[in-house]
Every structure is written in C-alpha cells, then in structure tokens.
Enzyme design. Structure first.
Site, PDB file in Angstrom:
ATOM      1  N   ARG A  60       0.828  -1.211   0.000  1.00 31.05           N
ATOM      2  CA  ARG A  60       0.000   0.000   0.000  1.00 31.05           C
ATOM      3  C   ARG A  60       0.861   1.259   0.000  1.00 31.05           C
ATOM      4  O   ARG A  60       0.517   2.265  -0.640  1.00 31.05           O
ATOM      5  CB  ARG A  60      -0.904  -0.031   1.229  1.00 31.05           C
ATOM      6  CG  ARG A  60      -1.880   1.126   1.343  1.00 31.05           C
ATOM      7  CD  ARG A  60      -2.843   0.897   2.499  1.00 31.05           C
ATOM      8  NE  ARG A  60      -3.664   2.071   2.757  1.00 31.05           N
ATOM      9  CZ  ARG A  60      -3.747   2.690   3.922  1.00 31.05           C
ATOM     10  NH1 ARG A  60      -3.056   2.240   4.965  1.00 31.05           N
ATOM     11  NH2 ARG A  60      -4.520   3.740   4.075  1.00 31.05           N
ATOM     12  N   HIS A  64       0.587   4.527  -2.479  1.00 31.92           N
ATOM     13  CA  HIS A  64       0.389   5.886  -1.983  1.00 31.92           C
ATOM     14  C   HIS A  64       1.531   6.802  -2.393  1.00 31.92           C
ATOM     15  O   HIS A  64       1.335   8.011  -2.520  1.00 31.92           O
ATOM     16  CB  HIS A  64       0.229   5.873  -0.462  1.00 31.92           C
ATOM     17  CG  HIS A  64      -1.125   5.413  -0.019  1.00 31.92           C
ATOM     18  ND1 HIS A  64      -1.814   6.005   1.013  1.00 31.92           N
ATOM     19  CD2 HIS A  64      -1.929   4.422  -0.475  1.00 31.92           C
ATOM     20  CE1 HIS A  64      -2.992   5.404   1.171  1.00 31.92           C
ATOM     21  NE2 HIS A  64      -3.072   4.429   0.285  1.00 31.92           N
ATOM     22  N   ASN A  91      -2.826   8.694   4.982  1.00 34.62           N
ATOM     23  CA  ASN A  91      -1.560   8.001   5.222  1.00 34.62           C
ATOM     24  C   ASN A  91      -1.279   7.724   6.697  1.00 34.62           C
ATOM     25  O   ASN A  91      -0.253   7.112   7.020  1.00 34.62           O
ATOM     26  CB  ASN A  91      -0.401   8.813   4.633  1.00 34.62           C
ATOM     27  CG  ASN A  91      -0.371   8.753   3.126  1.00 34.62           C
ATOM     28  OD1 ASN A  91      -0.838   7.784   2.527  1.00 34.62           O
ATOM     29  ND2 ASN A  91       0.182   9.782   2.491  1.00 34.62           N
ATOM     30  N   HIS A 188      -5.928  -5.577  -2.414  1.00 33.83           N
ATOM     31  CA  HIS A 188      -6.681  -5.731  -1.165  1.00 33.83           C
ATOM     32  C   HIS A 188      -6.832  -7.192  -0.752  1.00 33.83           C
ATOM     33  O   HIS A 188      -7.466  -7.472   0.254  1.00 33.83           O
ATOM     34  CB  HIS A 188      -8.064  -5.089  -1.299  1.00 33.83           C
ATOM     35  CG  HIS A 188      -8.028  -3.593  -1.354  1.00 33.83           C
ATOM     36  ND1 HIS A 188      -8.990  -2.840  -1.983  1.00 33.83           N
ATOM     37  CD2 HIS A 188      -7.134  -2.702  -0.850  1.00 33.83           C
ATOM     38  CE1 HIS A 188      -8.698  -1.562  -1.865  1.00 33.83           C
ATOM     39  NE2 HIS A 188      -7.564  -1.451  -1.185  1.00 33.83           N
TER      40      HIS A 188
END
Length: 326
Positions: A60, A64, A91, A188
C-alpha cells in the site's frame, strides 16, 4: 509566434517525460549496485517471517507514493511541522516506515549513495507480493528521490468511499486505465483495514448516523459480520481482514468476495457498476485464471511504477528516506 512557442514548450515537455520513463530499466544497478535486490529480499524475508501482516501495508505504501507526485519516495519524508504526505489522514494508517529506513541503511552499507528510496520502495512492494505467494516481476529501476512532500496533495489518493467515476478519474491522472483499476484493486487480497475506512457503509451510508442507515449494495450476512467487529461509527482502532481467511496470501479470493458483494470498501463494490470491470471480477472470481491475473497484476504494477519518476539529474539519492539531503 506565441502559439508556436507554446507548442515547442509542450513538445519538449512531452519528450522529456517520455525520456524520463525510458530511463527506467531492469539493469539500472547492474554495475553500480548488483546486489541491491538480494539485499532488499533478505530484509523482506526476515521481516515477513516475523510479521507476515506487514506485506499489505508495504504494498500500500508504494501505491500511496506513486499516486502523489509520482513514484519519488515523497511519502517517506518527515516534516517538522506535520505537513508532509505521511501526516495526511489517508496516510496515517500506513505502517512500515521504520522498516523501509532499515532496508535503506542496509543498502547504503552495500552501495553508498547509489540506490534511491523510491526504487527500494518499488522492490519492497514487489517482494511483499511475491513472498505472499503472488506473482514475481522484474522491476524497472532508476528512480530518484523527491524533496517535496505536501499533506494536502494526498487528495490524489483514491478514497475507499469512491464511486467508479471518481476511481477512473484518479487512476487516469497517473496514466492507469479501467483494467489497471480492477487489477490493482486486488492488492486488497492481503492486509487489514481499520473500521473507520468503511464503517459509513454500516451506520451512516446516507448521513443518518443510525444502525439502519446501511449500504444496500453490501451483502447482508457480511454486513452483520462487519457490524459484530466494528461496534460503532466511531471505532478508530479495530482492524478487519480485507480478504477474510486468506489475508496473508496473495490470491484471487478477493474477486470471489467482490462478486458476492462482500468487498470491504465502497470502492470495491464500485467495480460491479461498470460492465468491463464487472466482467473481469466475475471471470477471476472462478479462480480458474490465476496465471492470467498474476500476469495482469505484474504488468499493472510496472505501469504504475512508471508514474512520473524523477530520473537522470532530477531529484537526489537520499542518504535516508525520511529526510532530504543537506
């Protein structure tokens, strides 16, 4: 004359962007730091053997990073006045910053002032997937680190509450299409999420803030299971598996869940509202095309990793990932 000058400027900018992307290649460190991938992988194997749940957060973190200012390591930077990307609400649930810094220190011992934090993060994300029994791909390298990190620029990150239109718009900004969207959403399949990222679906879907204000697109039994874990709209601490039963394994179970309206986030369910992404979900929900999905995921990760990298004389090679060089 002015319009011709503008056209020249735009052409040069396009050429520069193309050249920057072209400078990323798999053998970038073959002479300057041939051991870099082995060094990173040893650290990853050690870390995930102790904390396998760290794989999802590390994957992840790369996402980001790439969606804000391109894949430049800016998500890793600290700010004395708490105005960096990592300080922004999207975040604040990221984990693994200390680990990335430790990997960087180990790489620095092997190859001082050579490998960027942005490249290390791309390698960490690849190994997080591979060590979770997912696909392996060769990572194009050569990124350099940015020196700017601004919290409110995280508006570019796709929120878990996004509908399909918002998702496609935000993905398009980093040159990713509908196929990349549905493929990369399967990240995910590993990791967990805090209740507050989806609890509006359970208690406040239309703003009424009561137990009956639920998302009607969520499968009822799954909704009740989530309510038993997330007791209220204000639960800020409880973690829920994004892919129940196999959240430490990179597999196609995610698509099976989404096809049954058991995707954890509104953005997962949004994939069923578009004919193309719905067909992709339903095809891979069968579990019969794992190899094809793995190949698609690798290709989309490489494509995402090409999002506006700093290369050549741009940026810097950070000595540490949390601070810019002085």
């Amino acid at each position: 004359m002015a319009s011709r000058s503008l056209m020249v400027v735009l052409l040069l900018a396009a050429v520069a962007a193309t050249c920057a992307r072209a400078q990323l290649h798999e053998k970038f460190y073959s002479e300057s730091c041939p051991s870099v991938e082995d060094v990173v992988r040893r650290e990853m194997v050690r870390a995930l053997s102790l904390a396998p749940s760290l794989a999802g957060p590390l994957l992840r973190m790369h996402f980001h990073d790439c969606f804000v200012r391109g894949c430049d390591g800016s998500v890793l930077l600290d700010s004395a006045n708490k105005t960096a990307e990592k300080d922004a609400q999207p975040n604040q649930t990221l984990r693994g910053f200390g680990f990335v810094e430790r990997v960087k220190a180990t790489v620095e011992k092997a190859c001082p002032d050579t490998v960027s934090c942005a490249d290390i993060l791309a390698l960490i994300a690849r190994d997080a997937v591979w060590l979770s029994k997912g696909p392996f791909w060769t990572v194009p390298l050569g990124r350099r680190d940015g020196s700017v990190s601004i919290s409110n620029e995280t508006d570019a990150l796709p929120p878990p509450t996004s509908n399909f239109t918002v998702l496609t718009q935000l993905f398009a900004v980093v040159n990713l299409d509908a196929k990349d969207l549905v493929v990369l959403s399967a990240g995910h399949t590993i990791g967990t999420s805090h209740c507050f990222s989806f609890s509006d679906r359970l208690y406040n879907f239309t703003g009424m803030e009561n137990p009956s204000d639920i998302d009607p697109t969520l499968e009822p039994q799954y909704m009740m299971r989530l309510k038993s874990k997330c007791a209220s709209l204000n639960d800020n601490t409880t973690l829920v598996e994004m892919d129940p039963g196999s959240f430490k394994t990179f597999d196609t179970d995610y698509f099976m869940l989404v096809s049954k309206r058991r995707g954890l986030f509104h953005s997962n369910g949004a994939l069923l509202t578009d004919p193309f992404t719905r067909a992709y979900v339903q095809r891979h929900a069968t579990g019969a095309f794992k190899g094809k999905f793995f190949a698609d995921f690798a290709a989309s990760m490489i494509k995402m990793g090409n999002a506006d990298p700093l290369t050549g004389s741009q940026g810097e090679i950070g000595k540490k990932c949390s601070v810019v060089n002085h």
